[in-house]
Enzyme design. Sequence first.
Site, PDB file in Angstrom:
ATOM      1  N   GLU A  58       0.807  -1.228   0.000  1.00 53.23           N
ATOM      2  CA  GLU A  58       0.000   0.000   0.000  1.00 53.23           C
ATOM      3  C   GLU A  58       0.837   1.273   0.000  1.00 53.23           C
ATOM      4  O   GLU A  58       0.421   2.293  -0.547  1.00 53.23           O
ATOM      5  CB  GLU A  58      -0.935  -0.002   1.211  1.00 53.23           C
ATOM      6  N   PHE A  83      -5.824  -0.111   5.471  1.00 50.49           N
ATOM      7  CA  PHE A  83      -4.582  -0.126   4.687  1.00 50.49           C
ATOM      8  C   PHE A  83      -4.512   1.071   3.728  1.00 50.49           C
ATOM      9  O   PHE A  83      -3.510   1.277   3.059  1.00 50.49           O
ATOM     10  CB  PHE A  83      -4.470  -1.442   3.922  1.00 50.49           C
ATOM     11  N   HIS A 109     -14.629  -0.796   3.433  1.00 52.18           N
ATOM     12  CA  HIS A 109     -14.517  -1.513   4.704  1.00 52.18           C
ATOM     13  C   HIS A 109     -14.077  -0.603   5.834  1.00 52.18           C
ATOM     14  O   HIS A 109     -13.175  -0.925   6.611  1.00 52.18           O
ATOM     15  CB  HIS A 109     -13.566  -2.714   4.573  1.00 52.18           C
ATOM     16  N   ASP A 117     -14.281  -9.852  10.760  1.00 53.65           N
ATOM     17  CA  ASP A 117     -12.819  -9.840  10.604  1.00 53.65           C
ATOM     18  C   ASP A 117     -12.127  -9.367  11.888  1.00 53.65           C
ATOM     19  O   ASP A 117     -10.947  -9.622  12.095  1.00 53.65           O
ATOM     20  CB  ASP A 117     -12.399  -8.952   9.431  1.00 53.65           C
TER      21      ASP A 117
END
Lengths: 313, 283
Positions: A58, A83, A109, A117
Amino acid sequence: MADVKKIATRDSYGATLVELGRIDKNIVVLDADLAGSTKSGMFGKEFPDRFFNCGIAEQNMIGVAAGLATMGLIPFVSTFAMFAACRPYEQIRNSVGYPHLNVKICASHGGISVGADGASHQCCEDFALMRTIPKMLVMCPSDDIEARQMVKAVHKYDGPCYIRFARSATPVYHDENYKFEIGKGEVVVDGADVAIIATGIVLPEAVKAAEILNSKGISARVINMGTIKPLDEELVIKAAKECGKIVTVEEHTIFGGLGEAVCGVLSENFPVPVKRIGINDVFGFSADADELMKHFGLCADNIADTTENFVKN
Amino acid sequence: MTHEEKKELELFAVDMREDILRSTTAAGSGHPGGSLSATDYLAYLYNKEINVDPKNPKKTDRDRFVLSKGHAAPALYSVLARKGFFPVEDLINLRKKNCYLQGHPSINHTPGIDMSTGSLGQGISAACGMAKGSKVLGLNINVYALLGDGEMAEGEVWEAVAFAAHYKLENLCIAVDVNGLQIDGKTSDVMNSEPLDKRFEAFGCKVIRINGHNFDEIENAFKFFHENKKGTQPTVILMNTIKGKGVSFMENEVGWHGKAAKPAECEKAIAELEIARKNILGC
Protein backbone atom coordinates in the site's frame (compact mmCIF):
# COMPACT_ATOMS: atom_id res chain seq x y z
CA MET A 1 -37.28 1.32 6.57
CA ALA A 2 -37.41 -2.46 6.29
CA ASP A 3 -38.81 -2.34 2.77
CA VAL A 4 -36.11 0.00 1.52
CA LYS A 5 -33.58 -1.18 -1.03
CA LYS A 6 -30.14 -1.91 0.46
CA ILE A 7 -26.87 -1.33 -1.36
CA ALA A 8 -23.28 -1.27 -0.04
CA THR A 9 -21.63 2.07 -0.81
CA ARG A 10 -18.55 0.19 -2.09
CA ASP A 11 -20.76 -1.14 -4.90
CA SER A 12 -21.87 2.41 -5.65
CA TYR A 13 -18.19 3.37 -5.87
CA GLY A 14 -17.30 0.59 -8.31
CA ALA A 15 -20.26 1.32 -10.56
CA THR A 16 -19.56 5.06 -10.62
CA LEU A 17 -15.89 4.53 -11.43
CA VAL A 18 -16.90 2.54 -14.51
CA GLU A 19 -19.33 5.27 -15.51
CA LEU A 20 -16.64 7.96 -15.13
CA GLY A 21 -14.02 5.80 -16.83
CA ARG A 22 -16.12 5.82 -19.99
CA ILE A 23 -16.12 9.61 -20.20
CA ASP A 24 -12.66 10.46 -18.84
CA LYS A 25 -9.64 8.63 -20.23
CA ASN A 26 -7.39 10.25 -17.64
CA ILE A 27 -8.88 8.23 -14.82
CA VAL A 28 -6.60 5.43 -13.60
CA VAL A 29 -7.42 3.07 -10.75
CA LEU A 30 -5.08 1.34 -8.32
CA ASP A 31 -5.73 -1.38 -5.80
CA ALA A 32 -3.66 -3.52 -3.46
CA ASP A 33 -5.01 -7.03 -4.01
CA LEU A 34 -8.50 -6.22 -2.77
CA ALA A 35 -10.07 -5.18 -6.06
CA GLY A 36 -12.86 -7.72 -5.69
CA SER A 37 -13.81 -6.40 -2.27
CA THR A 38 -13.34 -2.67 -2.84
CA LYS A 39 -15.15 -2.98 -6.19
CA SER A 40 -12.35 -1.18 -8.02
CA GLY A 41 -12.12 -4.43 -9.96
CA MET A 42 -15.28 -3.43 -11.83
CA PHE A 43 -13.22 -0.65 -13.43
CA GLY A 44 -10.31 -3.05 -13.96
CA LYS A 45 -12.52 -5.44 -15.86
CA GLU A 46 -13.68 -2.80 -18.32
CA PHE A 47 -10.44 -0.79 -18.51
CA PRO A 48 -7.56 -3.24 -17.90
CA ASP A 49 -5.03 -0.79 -19.39
CA ARG A 50 -5.92 1.85 -16.80
CA PHE A 51 -6.13 -0.44 -13.79
CA PHE A 52 -2.96 -1.25 -11.83
CA ASN A 53 -2.96 -3.87 -9.15
CA CYS A 54 -0.06 -2.93 -6.90
CA GLY A 55 -0.09 -6.14 -4.90
CA ILE A 56 -0.09 -6.07 -1.14
CA ALA A 57 2.10 -2.98 -1.03
CA GLU A 58 0.00 0.00 0.00
CA GLN A 59 2.82 2.42 0.73
CA ASN A 60 4.18 2.09 -2.79
CA MET A 61 0.65 2.27 -4.19
CA ILE A 62 0.15 5.72 -2.68
CA GLY A 63 3.47 6.90 -4.10
CA VAL A 64 2.72 5.47 -7.54
CA ALA A 65 -0.62 7.28 -7.46
CA ALA A 66 1.22 10.49 -6.57
CA GLY A 67 3.54 10.03 -9.54
CA LEU A 68 0.60 9.34 -11.85
CA ALA A 69 -1.07 12.52 -10.61
CA THR A 70 2.02 14.60 -11.43
CA MET A 71 1.56 13.41 -15.02
CA GLY A 72 -1.95 14.86 -15.15
CA LEU A 73 -3.75 11.57 -14.67
CA ILE A 74 -6.52 11.20 -12.08
CA PRO A 75 -5.73 8.23 -9.85
CA PHE A 76 -8.39 6.61 -7.68
CA VAL A 77 -6.72 4.43 -5.07
CA SER A 78 -8.58 1.69 -3.25
CA THR A 79 -8.04 -0.82 -0.51
CA PHE A 80 -9.57 -1.39 2.92
CA ALA A 81 -9.66 1.75 5.08
CA MET A 82 -7.13 0.25 7.49
CA PHE A 83 -4.58 -0.13 4.69
CA ALA A 84 -5.63 3.01 2.79
CA ALA A 85 -5.48 5.53 5.63
CA CYS A 86 -3.60 3.97 8.52
CA ARG A 87 -0.77 1.96 7.02
CA PRO A 88 0.42 4.51 4.42
CA TYR A 89 -0.45 7.59 6.47
CA GLU A 90 2.98 9.11 6.11
CA GLN A 91 3.08 8.43 2.37
CA ILE A 92 -0.27 10.21 2.04
CA ARG A 93 0.98 13.08 4.16
CA ASN A 94 4.29 13.59 2.33
CA SER A 95 3.71 12.27 -1.20
CA VAL A 96 0.08 13.36 -1.71
CA GLY A 97 -0.84 16.00 0.86
CA TYR A 98 2.31 18.12 0.89
CA PRO A 99 2.61 18.33 -2.92
CA HIS A 100 -1.21 18.70 -3.02
CA LEU A 101 -1.61 16.10 -5.74
CA ASN A 102 -4.86 15.10 -7.35
CA VAL A 103 -5.12 11.65 -5.74
CA LYS A 104 -8.48 10.22 -4.70
CA ILE A 105 -8.13 7.74 -1.87
CA CYS A 106 -11.31 5.71 -1.86
CA ALA A 107 -11.33 3.24 1.00
CA SER A 108 -13.82 0.49 1.54
CA HIS A 109 -14.52 -1.51 4.70
CA GLY A 110 -14.39 1.48 7.00
CA GLY A 111 -15.66 1.50 10.56
CA ILE A 112 -16.82 -1.11 13.01
CA SER A 113 -19.40 -2.58 10.60
CA VAL A 114 -16.58 -4.50 8.90
CA GLY A 115 -17.75 -7.12 11.38
CA ALA A 116 -16.36 -10.60 11.82
CA ASP A 117 -12.82 -9.84 10.60
CA GLY A 118 -12.31 -8.22 13.99
CA ALA A 119 -10.38 -5.26 15.34
CA SER A 120 -7.36 -5.65 13.03
CA HIS A 121 -9.59 -4.69 10.09
CA GLN A 122 -12.12 -2.38 11.76
CA CYS A 123 -10.71 1.01 10.86
CA CYS A 124 -12.12 3.63 13.22
CA GLU A 125 -9.24 6.08 12.95
CA ASP A 126 -9.27 7.13 9.29
CA PHE A 127 -11.23 10.38 9.62
CA ALA A 128 -8.91 11.55 12.39
CA LEU A 129 -5.74 10.73 10.47
CA MET A 130 -6.91 12.23 7.19
CA ARG A 131 -8.28 15.39 8.85
CA THR A 132 -4.80 16.31 10.08
CA ILE A 133 -3.38 16.58 6.56
CA PRO A 134 -3.61 20.16 5.28
CA LYS A 135 -6.26 20.66 2.56
CA MET A 136 -7.24 16.97 2.47
CA LEU A 137 -10.97 16.52 1.88
CA VAL A 138 -12.55 13.86 4.10
CA MET A 139 -15.91 12.39 3.19
CA CYS A 140 -18.20 9.50 4.03
CA PRO A 141 -21.43 8.82 2.14
CA SER A 142 -24.61 7.80 3.93
CA ASP A 143 -26.01 5.69 1.11
CA ASP A 144 -25.78 4.62 -2.51
CA ILE A 145 -27.13 7.86 -3.97
CA GLU A 146 -24.77 10.04 -1.98
CA ALA A 147 -21.82 7.73 -2.66
CA ARG A 148 -22.33 7.98 -6.42
CA GLN A 149 -22.54 11.75 -6.31
CA MET A 150 -19.55 12.01 -4.04
CA VAL A 151 -17.37 10.03 -6.45
CA LYS A 152 -18.47 12.32 -9.29
CA ALA A 153 -17.82 15.41 -7.14
CA VAL A 154 -14.26 14.40 -6.25
CA HIS A 155 -13.59 13.53 -9.87
CA LYS A 156 -14.30 17.17 -10.75
CA TYR A 157 -12.33 18.50 -7.76
CA ASP A 158 -8.59 19.06 -8.24
CA GLY A 159 -6.76 17.99 -5.09
CA PRO A 160 -6.35 15.20 -2.57
CA CYS A 161 -9.51 13.54 -1.21
CA TYR A 162 -10.33 10.70 1.12
CA ILE A 163 -13.67 8.90 0.96
CA ARG A 164 -14.69 6.01 3.21
CA PHE A 165 -17.15 3.48 1.83
CA ALA A 166 -18.85 0.72 3.78
CA ARG A 167 -18.74 -3.03 3.44
CA SER A 168 -22.32 -3.76 4.46
CA ALA A 169 -25.40 -3.18 2.36
CA THR A 170 -27.34 -0.33 3.93
CA PRO A 171 -30.66 1.39 3.14
CA VAL A 172 -30.80 3.77 0.18
CA TYR A 173 -32.04 6.78 2.05
CA HIS A 174 -31.88 9.51 -0.57
CA ASP A 175 -33.84 9.72 -3.81
CA GLU A 176 -32.46 10.59 -7.22
CA ASN A 177 -33.19 14.29 -6.71
CA TYR A 178 -30.59 14.57 -3.95
CA LYS A 179 -27.72 16.90 -4.78
CA PHE A 180 -24.47 16.34 -2.90
CA GLU A 181 -22.09 19.27 -2.65
CA ILE A 182 -18.57 19.04 -1.18
CA GLY A 183 -18.49 20.82 2.19
CA LYS A 184 -22.25 21.05 2.58
CA GLY A 185 -24.33 19.19 5.14
CA GLU A 186 -27.99 18.39 4.74
CA VAL A 187 -30.86 18.76 7.20
CA VAL A 188 -32.79 15.54 6.66
CA VAL A 189 -35.22 15.93 9.57
CA ASP A 190 -36.05 19.27 11.13
CA GLY A 191 -36.29 19.68 14.87
CA ALA A 192 -35.68 22.20 17.63
CA ASP A 193 -34.73 20.44 20.91
CA VAL A 194 -31.51 18.75 19.85
CA ALA A 195 -29.56 18.25 16.63
CA ILE A 196 -28.14 14.84 15.76
CA ILE A 197 -25.27 15.16 13.28
CA ALA A 198 -24.35 11.89 11.60
CA THR A 199 -21.92 10.81 8.92
CA GLY A 200 -21.97 7.66 6.84
CA ILE A 201 -24.22 4.67 7.06
CA VAL A 202 -25.42 5.53 10.58
CA LEU A 203 -27.61 8.26 9.07
CA PRO A 204 -30.72 6.08 8.63
CA GLU A 205 -30.30 4.98 12.27
CA ALA A 206 -30.17 8.60 13.37
CA VAL A 207 -33.34 9.29 11.41
CA LYS A 208 -35.08 6.35 13.09
CA ALA A 209 -33.81 7.63 16.44
CA ALA A 210 -35.45 10.99 15.71
CA GLU A 211 -38.75 9.19 15.10
CA ILE A 212 -38.44 7.41 18.46
CA LEU A 213 -37.56 10.69 20.18
CA ASN A 214 -40.48 12.41 18.49
CA SER A 215 -42.83 9.85 20.00
CA LYS A 216 -41.43 10.83 23.39
CA GLY A 217 -42.01 14.52 22.78
CA ILE A 218 -38.44 15.41 21.85
CA SER A 219 -38.02 17.25 18.58
CA ALA A 220 -34.70 16.15 17.08
CA ARG A 221 -33.12 17.69 14.02
CA VAL A 222 -31.04 15.24 11.97
CA ILE A 223 -28.16 16.48 9.87
CA ASN A 224 -26.32 14.34 7.33
CA MET A 225 -22.68 15.43 7.25
CA GLY A 226 -21.27 13.77 4.14
CA THR A 227 -18.19 15.97 4.23
CA ILE A 228 -16.26 15.83 7.48
CA LYS A 229 -13.58 18.18 6.17
CA PRO A 230 -14.12 20.95 5.28
CA LEU A 231 -16.94 20.88 7.78
CA ASP A 232 -20.14 22.80 7.06
CA GLU A 233 -19.52 25.16 9.98
CA GLU A 234 -22.46 27.38 9.17
CA LEU A 235 -24.92 24.51 9.42
CA VAL A 236 -23.35 23.28 12.68
CA ILE A 237 -23.45 26.73 14.31
CA LYS A 238 -27.03 27.27 13.13
CA ALA A 239 -28.04 23.94 14.69
CA ALA A 240 -26.34 24.90 17.95
CA LYS A 241 -28.14 28.25 18.02
CA GLU A 242 -31.53 26.80 17.18
CA CYS A 243 -31.39 23.49 19.08
CA GLY A 244 -29.04 24.25 21.96
CA LYS A 245 -27.64 20.72 22.20
CA ILE A 246 -25.75 18.59 19.69
CA VAL A 247 -25.24 14.84 19.37
CA THR A 248 -22.73 13.50 16.89
CA VAL A 249 -22.89 9.95 15.54
CA GLU A 250 -20.09 8.24 13.66
CA GLU A 251 -18.65 4.80 13.11
CA HIS A 252 -15.28 6.09 14.29
CA THR A 253 -13.31 6.69 17.44
CA ILE A 254 -14.65 9.70 19.32
CA PHE A 255 -11.14 11.11 19.03
CA GLY A 256 -10.47 13.29 16.03
CA GLY A 257 -13.45 12.48 13.85
CA LEU A 258 -16.77 14.21 13.16
CA GLY A 259 -17.53 14.66 16.86
CA GLU A 260 -14.36 16.52 17.64
CA ALA A 261 -14.61 18.53 14.42
CA VAL A 262 -18.06 19.69 15.55
CA CYS A 263 -16.76 20.40 19.07
CA GLY A 264 -13.92 22.45 17.62
CA VAL A 265 -16.22 24.64 15.57
CA LEU A 266 -18.68 25.14 18.39
CA SER A 267 -16.18 25.82 21.15
CA GLU A 268 -14.75 28.68 19.08
CA ASN A 269 -18.04 30.06 17.79
CA PHE A 270 -21.09 29.11 19.82
CA PRO A 271 -20.39 26.73 22.71
CA VAL A 272 -23.24 24.35 23.53
CA PRO A 273 -23.16 20.89 25.14
CA VAL A 274 -22.13 18.15 22.71
CA LYS A 275 -22.47 14.39 23.13
CA ARG A 276 -20.19 12.33 20.93
CA ILE A 277 -21.45 8.87 20.00
CA GLY A 278 -18.69 6.73 18.57
CA ILE A 279 -16.08 4.19 19.59
CA ASN A 280 -14.83 5.31 22.99
CA ASP A 281 -11.15 4.43 23.39
CA VAL A 282 -11.53 0.70 22.79
CA PHE A 283 -10.83 -1.73 19.97
CA GLY A 284 -13.65 -3.66 18.34
CA PHE A 285 -13.98 -7.44 18.16
CA SER A 286 -15.35 -10.15 15.89
CA ALA A 287 -19.13 -10.23 15.60
CA ASP A 288 -21.84 -9.57 13.04
CA ALA A 289 -21.99 -6.00 11.83
CA ASP A 290 -25.44 -5.50 13.36
CA GLU A 291 -24.30 -6.82 16.73
CA LEU A 292 -21.31 -4.51 16.69
CA MET A 293 -23.34 -1.47 15.73
CA LYS A 294 -25.67 -2.19 18.63
CA HIS A 295 -22.82 -2.88 21.05
CA PHE A 296 -21.16 0.43 20.24
CA GLY A 297 -24.35 2.42 20.55
CA LEU A 298 -24.77 3.17 16.86
CA CYS A 299 -28.30 1.76 16.34
CA ALA A 300 -31.50 3.78 16.38
CA ASP A 301 -32.53 2.59 19.85
CA ASN A 302 -29.13 3.40 21.35
CA ILE A 303 -28.94 6.78 19.65
CA ALA A 304 -32.46 7.63 20.87
CA ASP A 305 -31.65 6.55 24.46
CA THR A 306 -28.36 8.44 24.58
CA THR A 307 -29.96 11.54 23.08
CA GLU A 308 -32.94 11.41 25.44
CA ASN A 309 -30.67 11.21 28.50
CA PHE A 310 -28.51 13.98 27.12
CA VAL A 311 -31.46 16.28 26.46
CA LYS A 312 -33.06 15.65 29.84
CA ASN A 313 -29.91 16.06 31.94
CA MET B 1 32.60 12.47 -24.76
CA THR B 2 35.54 14.58 -25.88
CA HIS B 3 38.35 15.62 -23.58
CA GLU B 4 36.99 19.20 -23.65
CA GLU B 5 33.47 18.07 -22.78
CA LYS B 6 34.80 16.08 -19.87
CA LYS B 7 36.77 19.09 -18.68
CA GLU B 8 33.63 21.22 -18.84
CA LEU B 9 31.72 18.68 -16.78
CA GLU B 10 34.51 18.55 -14.22
CA LEU B 11 34.49 22.32 -13.89
CA PHE B 12 30.69 22.34 -13.67
CA ALA B 13 30.89 19.81 -10.83
CA VAL B 14 33.44 21.92 -8.98
CA ASP B 15 31.09 24.90 -9.26
CA MET B 16 28.28 22.74 -7.91
CA ARG B 17 30.42 21.66 -4.97
CA GLU B 18 31.14 25.28 -4.18
CA ASP B 19 27.39 26.05 -4.32
CA ILE B 20 26.64 23.15 -1.98
CA LEU B 21 29.20 24.33 0.56
CA ARG B 22 28.26 28.00 0.38
CA SER B 23 24.51 27.42 0.53
CA THR B 24 24.59 24.97 3.44
CA THR B 25 27.08 27.11 5.36
CA ALA B 26 24.88 30.18 4.82
CA ALA B 27 21.89 28.16 6.00
CA GLY B 28 23.81 26.83 8.99
CA SER B 29 22.34 23.39 8.29
CA GLY B 30 21.77 20.85 5.53
CA HIS B 31 23.46 17.77 4.17
CA PRO B 32 26.77 18.44 2.43
CA GLY B 33 28.13 14.86 2.57
CA GLY B 34 25.46 13.14 0.46
CA SER B 35 25.12 16.20 -1.78
CA LEU B 36 28.82 16.07 -2.67
CA SER B 37 28.68 12.32 -3.40
CA ALA B 38 25.74 12.85 -5.80
CA THR B 39 27.23 15.87 -7.58
CA ASP B 40 28.95 14.18 -10.51
CA TYR B 41 25.86 12.12 -11.38
CA LEU B 42 23.67 15.24 -11.33
CA ALA B 43 26.21 17.25 -13.32
CA TYR B 44 26.21 14.61 -16.05
CA LEU B 45 22.44 14.02 -15.93
CA TYR B 46 21.52 17.67 -16.42
CA ASN B 47 24.26 18.49 -18.94
CA LYS B 48 24.22 15.39 -21.11
CA GLU B 49 21.27 13.16 -20.48
CA ILE B 50 17.93 14.53 -19.33
CA ASN B 51 15.50 16.29 -21.67
CA VAL B 52 14.23 19.30 -19.74
CA ASP B 53 13.72 22.95 -20.59
CA PRO B 54 14.43 25.60 -17.95
CA LYS B 55 12.28 28.06 -19.90
CA ASN B 56 9.37 25.65 -19.79
CA PRO B 57 9.88 23.57 -16.64
CA LYS B 58 6.38 22.01 -16.76
CA LYS B 59 6.59 20.92 -20.41
CA THR B 60 4.44 17.79 -20.73
CA ASP B 61 6.88 15.67 -22.71
CA ARG B 62 9.94 16.45 -20.61
CA ASP B 63 11.89 13.71 -18.90
CA ARG B 64 11.32 13.49 -15.13
CA PHE B 65 13.82 13.42 -12.30
CA VAL B 66 13.02 12.43 -8.72
CA LEU B 67 15.57 12.98 -5.97
CA SER B 68 14.41 10.18 -3.71
CA LYS B 69 17.33 10.95 -1.38
CA GLY B 70 15.80 14.38 -0.93
CA HIS B 71 18.37 15.54 1.60
CA ALA B 72 20.78 16.03 -1.31
CA ALA B 73 18.62 19.03 -2.27
CA PRO B 74 21.59 21.47 -2.20
CA ALA B 75 23.16 19.54 -5.09
CA LEU B 76 19.91 19.48 -7.06
CA TYR B 77 19.28 23.18 -6.47
CA SER B 78 22.78 23.96 -7.67
CA VAL B 79 22.42 22.04 -10.92
CA LEU B 80 18.95 23.49 -11.58
CA ALA B 81 20.21 27.02 -10.96
CA ARG B 82 23.24 26.53 -13.18
CA LYS B 83 21.01 25.16 -15.95
CA GLY B 84 18.84 28.28 -15.75
CA PHE B 85 15.76 27.22 -13.80
CA PHE B 86 16.33 30.02 -11.29
CA PRO B 87 19.12 32.47 -10.38
CA VAL B 88 22.36 31.04 -8.95
CA GLU B 89 22.45 34.00 -6.53
CA ASP B 90 19.35 32.64 -4.80
CA LEU B 91 21.16 29.49 -3.66
CA ILE B 92 22.52 31.42 -0.71
CA ASN B 93 18.97 31.72 0.66
CA LEU B 94 18.58 27.94 0.96
CA ARG B 95 16.40 26.95 3.95
CA LYS B 96 15.65 30.60 4.81
CA LYS B 97 12.19 31.96 5.54
CA ASN B 98 10.37 33.15 2.40
CA CYS B 99 12.87 31.42 0.10
CA TYR B 100 11.59 28.93 -2.44
CA LEU B 101 14.50 26.59 -1.74
CA GLN B 102 13.10 24.38 1.00
CA GLY B 103 15.27 22.08 3.12
CA HIS B 104 14.05 19.19 0.98
CA PRO B 105 12.68 19.39 -2.60
CA SER B 106 9.12 20.67 -2.96
CA ILE B 107 7.18 20.49 -6.21
CA ASN B 108 5.09 23.56 -5.37
CA HIS B 109 7.97 25.79 -4.30
CA THR B 110 10.74 25.37 -6.83
CA PRO B 111 10.88 25.36 -10.65
CA GLY B 112 12.35 22.15 -12.05
CA ILE B 113 11.34 19.94 -9.11
CA ASP B 114 9.16 17.07 -10.36
CA MET B 115 8.29 15.57 -6.98
CA SER B 116 8.38 16.59 -3.33
CA THR B 117 10.72 14.27 -1.49
CA GLY B 118 12.69 14.01 1.72
CA SER B 119 10.96 11.15 3.46
CA LEU B 120 13.14 8.29 2.27
CA GLY B 121 11.71 5.48 0.18
CA GLN B 122 8.90 7.56 -1.26
CA GLY B 123 10.50 9.19 -4.28
CA ILE B 124 11.07 5.94 -6.13
CA SER B 125 7.36 5.09 -5.86
CA ALA B 126 6.45 8.41 -7.42
CA ALA B 127 9.04 7.80 -10.15
CA CYS B 128 7.33 4.46 -10.87
CA GLY B 129 4.02 6.32 -11.16
CA MET B 130 5.58 8.77 -13.61
CA ALA B 131 7.10 5.98 -15.71
CA LYS B 132 3.80 4.09 -15.75
CA GLY B 133 1.87 7.30 -16.40
CA SER B 134 4.01 8.19 -19.38
CA LYS B 135 3.08 4.83 -20.93
CA VAL B 136 -0.64 5.39 -20.25
CA LEU B 137 -0.39 8.80 -21.89
CA GLY B 138 1.70 7.52 -24.80
CA LEU B 139 4.60 9.83 -23.98
CA ASN B 140 8.04 8.62 -24.89
CA ILE B 141 9.92 9.97 -21.89
CA ASN B 142 12.55 8.76 -19.45
CA VAL B 143 12.18 8.86 -15.69
CA TYR B 144 15.30 9.13 -13.56
CA ALA B 145 15.45 8.58 -9.81
CA LEU B 146 18.36 8.94 -7.43
CA LEU B 147 18.38 7.02 -4.16
CA GLY B 148 20.84 6.63 -1.33
CA ASP B 149 22.27 3.35 -0.08
CA GLY B 150 20.98 4.01 3.45
CA GLU B 151 17.57 4.43 1.84
CA MET B 152 17.75 0.79 0.70
CA ALA B 153 16.59 -0.20 4.20
CA GLU B 154 13.15 1.30 3.53
CA GLY B 155 10.69 -1.47 2.65
CA GLU B 156 8.88 0.84 0.26
CA VAL B 157 11.94 0.88 -2.01
CA TRP B 158 11.54 -2.84 -2.64
CA GLU B 159 7.78 -2.54 -3.09
CA ALA B 160 8.54 0.03 -5.77
CA VAL B 161 11.29 -2.01 -7.44
CA ALA B 162 8.90 -4.98 -7.63
CA PHE B 163 6.30 -2.70 -9.20
CA ALA B 164 8.83 -1.36 -11.72
CA ALA B 165 9.84 -4.85 -12.82
CA HIS B 166 6.28 -6.22 -12.80
CA TYR B 167 4.99 -3.39 -14.96
CA LYS B 168 8.06 -3.56 -17.24
CA LEU B 169 9.10 0.05 -16.70
CA GLU B 170 12.07 0.01 -19.06
CA ASN B 171 11.78 3.81 -19.20
CA LEU B 172 12.82 4.02 -15.52
CA CYS B 173 16.47 4.56 -14.64
CA ILE B 174 17.17 4.11 -10.94
CA ALA B 175 20.54 5.32 -9.68
CA VAL B 176 21.84 4.53 -6.20
CA ASP B 177 24.46 6.76 -4.62
CA VAL B 178 26.38 4.07 -2.76
CA ASN B 179 28.58 6.19 -0.53
CA GLY B 180 28.56 3.57 2.21
CA LEU B 181 27.70 5.95 5.05
CA GLN B 182 24.49 7.03 6.73
CA ILE B 183 23.76 9.20 9.78
CA ASP B 184 24.55 6.59 12.40
CA GLY B 185 27.62 5.16 10.74
CA LYS B 186 28.66 2.77 7.99
CA THR B 187 25.70 1.37 6.06
CA SER B 188 27.28 -2.07 6.44
CA ASP B 189 27.12 -1.64 10.23
CA VAL B 190 23.76 0.14 10.59
CA MET B 191 21.75 -2.01 8.17
CA ASN B 192 23.67 -3.74 5.44
CA SER B 193 22.20 -3.24 1.99
CA GLU B 194 24.64 -5.27 -0.09
CA PRO B 195 24.82 -7.15 -2.34
CA LEU B 196 22.77 -4.49 -4.11
CA ASP B 197 23.51 -5.81 -7.59
CA LYS B 198 22.14 -9.26 -6.71
CA ARG B 199 19.15 -7.81 -4.89
CA PHE B 200 18.11 -5.60 -7.81
CA GLU B 201 18.78 -8.36 -10.33
CA ALA B 202 16.65 -10.78 -8.31
CA PHE B 203 13.80 -8.28 -8.49
CA GLY B 204 14.10 -8.20 -12.29
CA CYS B 205 16.26 -5.16 -13.03
CA LYS B 206 19.24 -4.70 -15.32
CA VAL B 207 22.14 -3.60 -13.12
CA ILE B 208 25.45 -1.87 -13.77
CA ARG B 209 27.95 -0.87 -11.09
CA ILE B 210 30.23 2.08 -11.76
CA ASN B 211 32.51 4.63 -10.16
CA GLY B 212 30.07 7.47 -9.58
CA HIS B 213 32.80 10.09 -9.87
CA ASN B 214 34.05 9.02 -13.29
CA PHE B 215 32.25 10.78 -16.14
CA ASP B 216 33.23 8.13 -18.70
CA GLU B 217 31.67 5.46 -16.51
CA ILE B 218 28.56 7.58 -15.88
CA GLU B 219 28.21 8.09 -19.63
CA ASN B 220 28.60 4.37 -20.17
CA ALA B 221 25.92 3.65 -17.54
CA PHE B 222 23.40 5.83 -19.36
CA LYS B 223 24.32 4.07 -22.63
CA PHE B 224 23.53 0.82 -20.80
CA PHE B 225 20.13 2.32 -19.84
CA HIS B 226 19.32 3.29 -23.43
CA GLU B 227 20.35 -0.14 -24.63
CA ASN B 228 18.09 -1.75 -21.99
CA LYS B 229 15.18 0.39 -23.12
CA LYS B 230 14.91 -1.93 -26.13
CA GLY B 231 13.86 -4.60 -23.64
CA THR B 232 11.38 -4.60 -20.79
CA GLN B 233 13.45 -4.30 -17.62
CA PRO B 234 14.12 -1.21 -15.51
CA THR B 235 17.76 -0.15 -15.26
CA VAL B 236 19.68 0.28 -12.01
CA ILE B 237 22.96 2.18 -11.84
CA LEU B 238 24.87 1.41 -8.67
CA MET B 239 27.36 4.21 -8.21
CA ASN B 240 30.24 3.66 -5.84
CA THR B 241 30.86 7.11 -4.45
CA ILE B 242 32.66 8.95 -1.68
CA LYS B 243 30.57 10.84 0.82
CA GLY B 244 31.86 14.42 1.01
CA LYS B 245 33.70 13.97 -2.33
CA GLY B 246 35.98 16.86 -3.26
CA VAL B 247 36.68 18.20 0.21
CA SER B 248 39.56 16.38 1.93
CA PHE B 249 38.32 16.74 5.48
CA MET B 250 34.76 15.70 4.58
CA GLU B 251 35.54 12.65 2.46
CA ASN B 252 34.31 9.41 4.02
CA GLU B 253 33.58 11.21 7.29
CA VAL B 254 30.14 10.26 8.59
CA GLY B 255 29.97 13.43 10.69
CA TRP B 256 29.37 15.49 7.53
CA HIS B 257 26.09 13.77 6.70
CA GLY B 258 23.82 16.40 8.15
CA LYS B 259 26.09 19.17 9.36
CA ALA B 260 26.99 22.38 7.54
CA ALA B 261 30.57 23.63 7.50
CA LYS B 262 31.29 26.64 9.68
CA PRO B 263 32.35 29.72 7.68
CA ALA B 264 36.10 29.12 8.24
CA GLU B 265 35.75 25.44 7.30
CA CYS B 266 33.76 26.44 4.23
CA GLU B 267 36.53 28.77 3.09
CA LYS B 268 39.10 26.02 3.62
CA ALA B 269 36.99 23.66 1.54
CA ILE B 270 36.51 26.21 -1.22
CA ALA B 271 40.29 26.80 -1.31
CA GLU B 272 40.63 23.08 -2.06
CA LEU B 273 38.04 23.40 -4.83
CA GLU B 274 40.02 26.29 -6.27
CA ILE B 275 43.06 24.04 -6.52
CA ALA B 276 40.92 21.37 -8.18
CA ARG B 277 39.65 23.96 -10.64
CA LYS B 278 43.21 25.00 -11.54
CA ASN B 279 44.24 21.37 -11.96
CA ILE B 280 41.38 20.77 -14.39
CA LEU B 281 42.34 23.85 -16.36
CA GLY B 282 45.95 22.73 -16.27
CA CYS B 283 47.25 25.98 -14.85
